[in-house]
Design an enzyme around this catalytic site. Structure first.
Site, PDB file in Angstrom:
ATOM      1  CG  ASP A   1     -34.311  10.687 -15.853  1.00  0.00           C
ATOM      2  OD1 ASP A   1     -35.018  10.838 -16.872  1.00  0.00           O
ATOM      3  OD2 ASP A   1     -34.741  10.182 -14.798  1.00  0.00           O
TER       4      ASP A   1
ATOM      5  N   GLY B   1     -17.204  26.534 -16.632  1.00  0.00           N
ATOM      6  CA  GLY B   1     -17.495  27.395 -17.783  1.00  0.00           C
ATOM      7  C   GLY B   1     -18.533  28.457 -17.445  1.00  0.00           C
ATOM      8  CG  ASP B   2     -22.278  27.268 -16.496  1.00  0.00           C
ATOM      9  OD1 ASP B   2     -22.361  27.495 -17.719  1.00  0.00           O
ATOM     10  OD2 ASP B   2     -22.619  26.191 -15.981  1.00  0.00           O
TER      11      ASP B   2
ATOM     12  NE  ARG C   1     -24.144  19.874 -21.166  1.00  0.00           N
ATOM     13  CZ  ARG C   1     -23.161  20.756 -20.990  1.00  0.00           C
ATOM     14  NH1 ARG C   1     -22.250  20.931 -21.926  1.00  0.00           N
ATOM     15  NH2 ARG C   1     -23.114  21.450 -19.869  1.00  0.00           N
TER      16      ARG C   1
ATOM     17  CB  THR D   1     -13.245  28.627 -22.274  1.00  0.00           C
ATOM     18  OG1 THR D   1     -13.949  27.582 -22.955  1.00  0.00           O
ATOM     19  CG2 THR D   1     -14.156  29.806 -22.077  1.00  0.00           C
TER      20      THR D   1
ATOM     21  CG  ASN E   1     -22.603  25.043 -22.253  1.00  0.00           C
ATOM     22  OD1 ASN E   1     -21.755  24.201 -21.986  1.00  0.00           O
ATOM     23  ND2 ASN E   1     -23.123  25.857 -21.353  1.00  0.00           N
TER      24      ASN E   1
ATOM     25  N   GLY F   1     -19.510  23.349 -13.692  1.00  0.00           N
ATOM     26  CA  GLY F   1     -19.865  24.756 -13.639  1.00  0.00           C
ATOM     27  C   GLY F   1     -18.701  25.704 -13.861  1.00  0.00           C
TER      28      GLY F   1
ATOM     29  CE1 TYR G   1     -27.544  18.684 -13.366  1.00  0.00           C
ATOM     30  CE2 TYR G   1     -25.406  17.621 -13.225  1.00  0.00           C
ATOM     31  CZ  TYR G   1     -26.209  18.726 -13.044  1.00  0.00           C
ATOM     32  OH  TYR G   1     -25.653  19.887 -12.552  1.00  0.00           O
TER      33      TYR G   1
END
Lengths: 335, 335, 335, 335, 335, 335
Positions: free
Chosen positions: E114, E277-278, E178, E237, E176, E275, E98
């Site tokens: 991509d 959230g991770d 997308r 969150t 998550n 990142g 990406y």
């Protein structure tokens, strides 16, 4: 205004310089490399217009050497027609330069010009075949920097504005006073001679006071300018710099007799304040090409704001950026 | 104070280290290169003074290798006289280092020192010909870092302050407590022994409390210090860090019996907070050289603020920056 | 020659420019940053001499702006005395520039000058207090670039060579013909007028043919030049470029009536060919200061070779590099 | 030798330092950033072995700070087991450093060490639980650098070699004499005490002469060493440096009583000569793990050659590189 | 939950891509280099957990080429166990990519994916020996990205969650969503099928509304989710982006029947929002491993905030950063 | 051939990819940034032709996103007409990529393609208005890469060659076999079907052997190809790579029945071998446009050689480079 099927929507003419900027917020004395891009008000307008879909050409004078080609390459990269650039083989011909040092509050950003005797400062009206170009152009845009460069450039400015008028082009002019190039007195005299040939004027309140002795608010200034010089469209820009890394931008617009007040300015996170006015001009002219005053004002303000978030004088704005700008007021990552 | 025709306005002595900083806001563990500059409180003071027109020398001890020469080169680049540096050919001699990691709120910037056993930590009073130097100097400036480096450095500090006094130099001292180098107890004891030999003290309210058991506001502290130790000039600095990328700076000043309150601190866009205190000291001493307390306070505060907008410990401030600072409160591009 | 206890071993005078080089073997049209260093034959000589222990000063004319200070900073960084630089506040004063593009066989490296109207091109003899400087200098070194810059610079060259002679300085002159600055005819005429005032001449076989109509081998040329113009020391340099990344360098020397043939040239891995001739001049003059022709030739050739292995015009050579060069012909890592 | 199903094929122990190298062929005095990687002979061997498929661990002592973690991270990145590193919280513990300056003929590359008092120099045998580790390892590899670091490191070397022997590990040792760390006399005495505990020795003809007073060609030296000290495998390396950017590498091998002469050395285009010997050791040990002398010699030579084409001490060689190396002698682009 | 002596505290599975970001706040169209790191939600969780002391493994599918190895190297560098990665030699196998463009208000940051047909999108449940892995793991963490990648990945998600449950692992899942990968309808259907197998859910209020038709405040949503699907731990969150360079983060937590409201969000100076959230998930799971809800919430929020101050998706947070975070609210340099 | 007054001298069609190269001779696994340029055989030919004065257009298919615009911008920067590019808004459309790792002997440079499913691989004949374009073009150039991309691209290749013939364009074709894209069998079959429609063929001896079963020397091959397929112009290229940093290039030419043998190849210092064949094609076609076989061969060989001295696939060659090349065989700096 001429309709959409002409070869060029907008032709601009002016000098473009190499912009040599100290990287990573360093001072010029401190750095061992310089970031090289190009900068020049009129090319920036043409490039920004091309980036959002207008057909533009930029005319100037450049030496046939790597620095001259660098400037033309960067114009071409943006989709600007460079086929009318005048190239010189004079071994002493040079591209003008300016050095840039980015600041941080309380230290302002600074520009140091080294542009004397540039190839562009020797442009003349005669060396371009205007009678082939102007009939195919809808708008001709220049700035108040060009007449300050040299006598030949001043002559070129007067002649081109008149010639453009005669060919039914709309004539756009951004005052863009540069105190390093000439005195307020000389500039004002020149501007006042040019005004009668201008259809679209980009200025600000302070310049209207000092150069045209206008008083009152912007709408009153617009009425007076419009009455006296028959200027159809007048934009009054206002860029605030409460700090170096943050700013605000807004402009009001007089358009065929109607006044559109400046919308409230939102905060901008400033990457590079350079070229904000030129981005405004590009957005404004895009609206003028569509003959839509509200679009002109909105696009001008949007482009001036977004332009400050991108590195370099040229704004690299694409249509999706404008869509984002108008649709969103949330600044999360767009995936 | 000695007048203007001496060889050196200010001599400083102390350790300078290589400063190895993670670039582009990366963390140290993450980066594959480090930006290398130099940092050391006393050289920074000398360099900043030279940048605004004072004649300064810096004295230290360096190994005869590329890293040692790098430090001396950078001092020379600033216009600081380095002819009195003591060079050693000991193959084990080293330049001290510190690693820097720039933060962002809520993660503070961090320094990791690796300075033990540096060539500078082995400086002695005897290896410099003070009797040739001091008569030609108006001010001698040191900091509280030097006595913490080693026993020989502590001895050097005591001896040099006394020798400078005897030669009618003004003695300037910046407390600059470094908790990594010694305990508060040891530092306080040392400081209290040094105070009687000091003419100009740079400190802050918190250090006055913990090291000198002072109470009250800064003007009361100044009176007490001045009474007890005959210190002529005392600056109380105050650098706030509400975030990592923004800050505020102000200081008050006691000068020959008069107290000058700290002016209101303006917001600073922080590029590099390192060296702000040293920039203050340089501005202060410039004012002292002119024997003008208001200049001393204004220049000190201006330099401390501008210093935070430039990369590196050394501030790279020139006289036009100060003119800009005092004349302008607008942060548009200066062309 | 004057002995060792003078203030300056060598004073040089000339223009120094910003050198803006495309990085990483890119072409100028292709790059987005330029590496900035400084370059100018006479400063390079002074810097290289300082790097190997001589006391040198460099005199020039610079604008009081960041670019002018950048040049002076870099001279100071090398340990060159810059206190006699003439500073100008003329807002139009500029530092000359040159753009560099590194080649690779079969594409040669290229230089593009933009040096017209520089502050240095307006140097005059009158603006420096020579009567205070020259008695304290052992050698005065200039190059054939300076008289080509302007009429005032040509006048300065003549006047300074004469004045230096009168003060018992040794006068050193490197022909350094630059075809971009003047014709062979003009240059030759000037050189022939200068020769009678020169003690040390740096030239090459080809220039001796075209400017002085000399024939034969270098020793024969030396005899003739020495006879005709009373030149004590003549170096004939020869730098070969069989490719861009490899080269060879050698020189022969006429010294007080004795001819020292050029030693065999060894292969050089070329990082940056710029400044090789100036490094030779520095090595040569170091030997002259010691009045030792063999040292002069060996140091000159060594420095010209090593200089090509380092980035920039200035060679950054230190004494340990020379020790390495003379002791070792193995190219393993030195630990 | 133990068979393939043990936890570790090879365990190495030794110091790893930060390697700070001047970028882009600059000199150290000249640069404003340093490239940071890690370097240490024994980690490099372990990393190179892991890169071509062996299971390796590296043992050392590191401070619990970003620089210590940086070293361990880079070892982990290569697939080396770092779980047995000894971590110290001593605030004065440091990672050793070395500065690197890349050369060009006739200027050799140079290393400047700053490794005194590193955390690794304080390793002891007792702080690792060897009785848990050694039974699970096939080969233990060390170098002659470790006993030179400190007394505790010398003790550790002796004790570990003996302990490894007792646990039926093959003991590998690379002499790797470093003149900056100890004298030839001290080193020779130590080496001679170590030899009886060594199964695999990496050395060269010159070291065999000066440390073991051997004479004759490499095969004769091998016979004598093998007879006297019962060493099973002896490699004699030979790295030539006709220039800085080109080199040659070859080695011969004694393996269980048979001598394999060095193949002809081919020309290498040298990016970074550092770590060539360690890459050889890795290739050699890979062959030893397969108990195949021809593979050992071929892999060793291949890896030493390829290693010089990659930046950094660690060679970043993967199995496809070896396939390429053995199959191809054409240097067109592989697509 | 299983106790502390298992091989892996947390196993995560998912795709990791190359992250190619325009440097120095440039636009993608404008830059000539891209910064390369790696990014993928589940690896980021594993890496962040490893950084603060947990034993983690990451499972994925990668091509055996430099790009595939780059990803695995970066996971290893963080201390994540990569021994269970599935490697493919298919010459068409690719690592997903990406492109990242950092914004500035009013221009948001942008991601261009991509990632179609990546090796990871072809993961299957069958190719990993789960029966050897799961008994040795305490928590298994996945995200809602994986089932959106392909049918085989969706199948893998369902099968792995069930298998993990059966082996008494705690099952953690971050929704998550997308929008580039699937429609809200498809995603919601999938999520609702997965919920009954989940012990720990990371979500937000808006996703609960659109995917699960929940209403009310977060505590009411938690009660309903917990009742309906037996989810033990639910984090809501909330990351705000009032601008691009500043942000706020907070989260609330439902833990075994108790609701912990979100603490007040403090301002963050944002270097890289990616990142966050991770990083929250990693902090949360660290608290869950200690079975301490307050630690889970505090660590989650702290890590999400600090993560935004570091470049790259992986947060590079170490234990001392958390100590700093909880102890200090002053942002001066830590020395 | 059509004369000089057509709109386009040469139209090329084909895929262009992002070229992502590891910088500074690093390996891909090792680097943290990638240099981004563009590469694709047919655009490179068009760009190189434009650089030396020909009017060229390039046709391809690109996604409407920053990566697609990047490719088109770089084509425009070179002066190539990009107005006929087909733009797609398909959110899954991608620009193909390739990763580049520069080698050093004995490690070859390597390319890793990631080009499957690119927007360009879905080009069709129908989506371009050829009947408007071809009559205005003198030469149409394609390569053997395009038919290998996909079935639609193979169809497009056949159809376009035929259509170009019908419009009296000269048809130029560079075999350019890529083993990663298809088998030798499939390629040969395709090539043999295409030959009858080709006027200008660029190939080499080895490909003539394997694909057309030709024997003998190049002149014999030319006779046979010319006889069998009526090909007017055939170039046989030969690029040698004795090492990675040095090379040789030469080609022979069959032109309207006459054979021109390859001149001797000179040594090239190789910066970037990529695009040498495309630079040859550009030089060749320039000569063909002038219908001068000697110019064609000389320009082709000159451009192939110089091209290897510049970074990137595009050669950035200007007319002065060719003048230099033909006039000079000395590699000193050109000032």
């Amino acid at each position: 205004m001429k309709q959409n099927n002409y070869r060029h929507d907008v032709i601009t003419l002016g000098e473009t310089m190499l912009r040599l900027a100290a990287p990573s917020k360093q001072r010029l004395e401190q750095c061992s490399s310089l970031d090289m891009t190009v900068g020049g008000s009129e090319l920036t307008v043409a490039a920004n217009l091309a980036g959002i879909g207008a057909k533009t050409a930029w005319i100037s004078r450049l030496p046939e050497n790597p620095m001259g080609r660098f400037v033309a390459n960067k114009a071409r990269e943006q989709g600007v027609d460079t086929s009318r650039i005048v190239w010189t083989n004079d071994p002493d011909a040079r591209v003008g330069l300016y050095f840039v040092e980015m600041g941080a509050k309380p230290r302002p950003s600074r520009v140091y010009y080294d542009r004397r005797n540039s190839a562009a400062s020797r442009m003349t009206f005669a060396e371009t075949n205007w009678s082939a170009l102007l009939p195919e152009a809808r708008i001709v845009h220049m700035s108040g920097i060009t007449p300050a460069l040299s006598e030949s450039c001043a002559g070129l400015t007067f002649d081109l504005l008149k010639a453009a008028r005669e060919e039914q082009c709309l004539v756009s002019f951004d005052l863009n006073y540069r105190s390093k190039l000439w005195s307020e007195g000389d500039a004002g005299e020149c501007y006042r001679r040019l005004l009668p040939d201008i259809d679209i004027l980009i200025t600000n309140r302070y310049d209207c006071e000092r150069f045209f002795s206008l008083k009152g608010d912007e709408s009153e200034m617009a009425v007076e300018l419009s009455d006296k010089y028959s200027i159809r469209i007048i934009a009054f820009t206002s860029g605030e710099a409460p700090a170096v890394w943050s700013g605000r931008w807004s402009a009001s617009l007089w358009y065929d007799g109607e006044f559109f007040a400046a919308p409230e300015a939102e905060e901008i996170e400033v990457v590079d304040r350079f070229g904000a006015g030129d981005a405004f001009a590009a957005g404004l002219l895009k609206g003028v090409l569509e003959d839509d005053p509200e679009t002109a004002l909105q696009l001008g303000n949007a482009m001036a704001a977004i332009s400050q978030t991108t590195f370099g004088d040229i704004a690299w704005i694409r249509e999706h950026d404008l869509t984002d700008y108008f649709e969103n007021k949330n600044f999360n990552i767009r995936r």
